[in-house]
Write a protein that holds these residues in place. Structure first.
Motif, PDB file in Angstrom:
ATOM      1  N   VAL A   1      69.382-111.599   4.069  1.00  0.00           N
ATOM      2  CA  VAL A   1      70.722-111.780   4.627  1.00  0.00           C
ATOM      3  C   VAL A   1      70.691-111.622   6.139  1.00  0.00           C
ATOM      4  O   VAL A   1      71.292-112.415   6.881  1.00  0.00           O
ATOM      5  N   ALA A   2      69.974-110.604   6.628  1.00  0.00           N
ATOM      6  CA  ALA A   2      69.909-110.377   8.075  1.00  0.00           C
ATOM      7  C   ALA A   2      69.260-111.559   8.785  1.00  0.00           C
ATOM      8  O   ALA A   2      69.729-112.003   9.842  1.00  0.00           O
ATOM      9  N   SER A   3      68.168-112.094   8.236  1.00  0.00           N
ATOM     10  CA  SER A   3      67.479-113.214   8.879  1.00  0.00           C
ATOM     11  C   SER A   3      68.360-114.450   8.946  1.00  0.00           C
ATOM     12  O   SER A   3      68.439-115.130   9.971  1.00  0.00           O
ATOM     13  N   VAL A   4      69.032-114.751   7.839  1.00  0.00           N
ATOM     14  CA  VAL A   4      69.853-115.966   7.785  1.00  0.00           C
ATOM     15  C   VAL A   4      71.102-115.837   8.643  1.00  0.00           C
ATOM     16  O   VAL A   4      71.478-116.768   9.367  1.00  0.00           O
ATOM     17  N   THR A   5      71.751-114.683   8.600  1.00  0.00           N
ATOM     18  CA  THR A   5      73.027-114.541   9.301  1.00  0.00           C
ATOM     19  C   THR A   5      72.865-114.338  10.803  1.00  0.00           C
ATOM     20  O   THR A   5      73.791-114.621  11.566  1.00  0.00           O
ATOM     21  N   THR A   6      71.720-113.849  11.261  1.00  0.00           N
ATOM     22  CA  THR A   6      71.518-113.662  12.705  1.00  0.00           C
ATOM     23  C   THR A   6      70.923-114.893  13.373  1.00  0.00           C
ATOM     24  O   THR A   6      70.909-114.979  14.599  1.00  0.00           O
ATOM     25  N   ALA A   7      70.437-115.837  12.575  1.00  0.00           N
ATOM     26  CA  ALA A   7      69.889-117.064  13.158  1.00  0.00           C
ATOM     27  C   ALA A   7      71.023-117.928  13.713  1.00  0.00           C
ATOM     28  O   ALA A   7      72.114-117.978  13.147  1.00  0.00           O
ATOM     29  N   ASP A   8      70.747-118.594  14.822  1.00  0.00           N
ATOM     30  CA  ASP A   8      71.732-119.486  15.431  1.00  0.00           C
ATOM     31  C   ASP A   8      71.599-120.915  14.917  1.00  0.00           C
ATOM     32  O   ASP A   8      72.551-121.689  14.985  1.00  0.00           O
TER      33      ASP A   8
ATOM     34  N   ALA B   1      70.357-128.622   0.486  1.00  0.00           N
ATOM     35  CA  ALA B   1      71.532-129.501   0.581  1.00  0.00           C
ATOM     36  C   ALA B   1      72.172-129.726  -0.773  1.00  0.00           C
ATOM     37  O   ALA B   1      73.384-129.987  -0.865  1.00  0.00           O
ATOM     38  N   ALA B   2      71.388-129.625  -1.825  1.00  0.00           N
ATOM     39  CA  ALA B   2      71.934-129.788  -3.168  1.00  0.00           C
ATOM     40  C   ALA B   2      72.601-128.517  -3.676  1.00  0.00           C
ATOM     41  O   ALA B   2      73.476-128.579  -4.556  1.00  0.00           O
ATOM     42  N   HIS B   3      72.234-127.376  -3.101  1.00  0.00           N
ATOM     43  CA  HIS B   3      72.743-126.111  -3.621  1.00  0.00           C
ATOM     44  C   HIS B   3      73.830-125.470  -2.768  1.00  0.00           C
ATOM     45  O   HIS B   3      74.920-125.154  -3.270  1.00  0.00           O
TER      46      HIS B   3
ATOM     47  N   GLN C   1      78.448-116.548  -0.739  1.00  0.00           N
ATOM     48  CA  GLN C   1      79.021-117.034   0.508  1.00  0.00           C
ATOM     49  C   GLN C   1      78.474-116.337   1.762  1.00  0.00           C
ATOM     50  O   GLN C   1      78.514-116.902   2.853  1.00  0.00           O
ATOM     51  N   THR C   2      77.955-115.130   1.616  1.00  0.00           N
ATOM     52  CA  THR C   2      77.359-114.456   2.781  1.00  0.00           C
ATOM     53  C   THR C   2      76.238-115.307   3.374  1.00  0.00           C
ATOM     54  O   THR C   2      76.075-115.392   4.597  1.00  0.00           O
ATOM     55  N   LEU C   3      75.458-115.944   2.506  1.00  0.00           N
ATOM     56  CA  LEU C   3      74.398-116.839   2.955  1.00  0.00           C
ATOM     57  C   LEU C   3      74.902-118.268   3.130  1.00  0.00           C
ATOM     58  O   LEU C   3      74.493-118.973   4.060  1.00  0.00           O
ATOM     59  N   ALA C   4      75.781-118.694   2.257  1.00  0.00           N
ATOM     60  CA  ALA C   4      76.239-120.090   2.287  1.00  0.00           C
ATOM     61  C   ALA C   4      76.996-120.421   3.569  1.00  0.00           C
ATOM     62  O   ALA C   4      76.827-121.511   4.133  1.00  0.00           O
ATOM     63  N   GLN C   5      77.816-119.480   4.045  1.00  0.00           N
ATOM     64  CA  GLN C   5      78.649-119.788   5.213  1.00  0.00           C
ATOM     65  C   GLN C   5      77.820-120.142   6.446  1.00  0.00           C
ATOM     66  O   GLN C   5      78.027-121.192   7.057  1.00  0.00           O
ATOM     67  N   PRO C   6      76.847-119.305   6.844  1.00  0.00           N
ATOM     68  CA  PRO C   6      76.049-119.708   8.005  1.00  0.00           C
ATOM     69  C   PRO C   6      75.181-120.927   7.740  1.00  0.00           C
ATOM     70  O   PRO C   6      75.026-121.791   8.616  1.00  0.00           O
ATOM     71  N   LEU C   7      74.615-121.036   6.552  1.00  0.00           N
ATOM     72  CA  LEU C   7      73.763-122.186   6.253  1.00  0.00           C
ATOM     73  C   LEU C   7      74.544-123.494   6.282  1.00  0.00           C
ATOM     74  O   LEU C   7      74.048-124.526   6.743  1.00  0.00           O
ATOM     75  N   ASN C   8      75.764-123.464   5.809  1.00  0.00           N
ATOM     76  CA  ASN C   8      76.573-124.683   5.787  1.00  0.00           C
ATOM     77  C   ASN C   8      77.160-125.032   7.151  1.00  0.00           C
ATOM     78  O   ASN C   8      77.316-126.212   7.479  1.00  0.00           O
ATOM     79  N   SER C   9      77.464-124.020   7.964  1.00  0.00           N
ATOM     80  CA  SER C   9      78.219-124.285   9.190  1.00  0.00           C
ATOM     81  C   SER C   9      77.369-124.409  10.450  1.00  0.00           C
ATOM     82  O   SER C   9      77.785-125.066  11.413  1.00  0.00           O
TER      83      SER C   9
END
Length: 306
Positions: free
Chosen positions: A158-165, A178-180, A189-197
């Motif tokens: 979670v820390a790696s994904v959410t702190t990445a720009d 992209a399929a998931h 959503q903690t991971l999905a939100q940054p990955l999607n946006s």
């Protein structure tokens, strides 16, 4: 953020109080001598400030205040023109724990390219989570990693994904994500939100634009040139997730700044490995490690020359 600093031969020690990379470090400073058997006595609080100048250089300012009440009104100021400034930086680089300085002394207008991987003890990274994620070569051990997750390792993800720009993905990883992630559950959503946006850059010679996943851009032309341009035209963390073929290409181009690995206590004996077998030595330096409750090792490495 509080982090201890290691003492050096001169007996000085410090304690990080606040940390804002490229902007400010606040730390206590003191000395340990033969008459200080109970540990260090921090006699001053220092603030190291980074300021970008109009000509593109970075001015460094050090302000320290004595913690002793008798000297509280006697702040001293030194800047990068001071004869002792280099000594201060060298000492801080020596003292700061867990390699922080090595990771954060890069110029603030450069992206840091970080590779995060789940890996077996024999180096396999193929198809760690999803069923039939990657069956190339007849690989039949898909989903091998899931059993080794615990709260500690999940927090690290979670820390790696959410702190990445931004994110850099190979074609296969991009298609799986992209399929998931656009259809992720509420619990994800903690991971999905940054990955999607957030911006995603995709290295592929077979995909064509427009890419279907929001905020995704296909890299064009030579991979090394494209990724160097990405690193030089932004800041923050550019995170590579999975994508072992891409990682090997980035290594060959000397573009990786940091590895964040979770090494599972498992031998698979077959499957795609993370690191290239091109005969070239690439020394790394361990800056952080931790064992999980499942016996896995969380390890962070940087190039030895960093």
């Amino acid at each position: 953020m509080r982090s201890p600093c290691k003492g050096d031969a001169a007996g000085s020690e410090c304690e990080i109080l606040e940390l804002d990379p490229y902007t400010r470090i606040v730390f206590n400073w003191g000395f340990v001598g033969p008459d200080r058997l109970d540990g260090p006595t921090f006699d001053s609080r220092r603030t190291l400030t980074f300021t970008e100048e109009r000509d593109g250089t970075t001015a460094l300012t050090l302000v320290h205040e004595h913690l002793d009440d008798l000297y509280a009104a006697m702040p001293d100021v030194a800047d990068n023109a001071s004869p002792g400034w280099t000594d201060v930086l060298d000492k801080l680089a020596t003292l700061v724990d867990a390699g922080w300085w090595a990771r954060n002394k890069k110029e603030s207008n450069m992206r840091t390219l970080i590779v995060t991987e789940w890996m077996t003890l024999d180096g396999v990274v193929q198809s760690p989570i999803y069923a039939n994620e990657d069956t190339e070569g007849g690989f039949a051990h898909d989903g091998w990693h899931a059993q080794y997750f615990d709260d500690v390792s999940m927090s690290r993800v979670v820390a790696s994904v959410t702190t990445a720009d931004s994110y850099l993905l190979g074609r296969r990883t991009y298609e799986v994500f992209a399929a998931h992630w656009p259809h992720a559950s509420a619990e994800e959503q903690t991971l999905a939100q940054p990955l999607n946006s957030r911006p995603k850059y995709v290295a592929s010679t077979t995909l064509t634009e427009p890419l279907g996943w929001r905020n995704s851009t296909l890299l064009r032309g030579d991979l090394g040139t494209s990724v160097r341009t990405l690193k030089q035209t932004g800041n923050g963390e550019l995170l590579v997730i999975g994508s072992p073929d891409l990682v090997q290409s980035l290594l060959e181009e000397d573009l990786v700044d940091e590895f964040r690995l979770m090494i599972d206590p498992l031998l698979l004996g077959s499957g795609k490995r993370l690191f290239p077998t091109d005969g070239q030595a690439r020394p790394l330096r361990l800056i952080e490690s931790q064992q999980t409750s499942t016996g896995a090792i969380l390890a962070t490495y940087v190039p030895a020359h960093a």
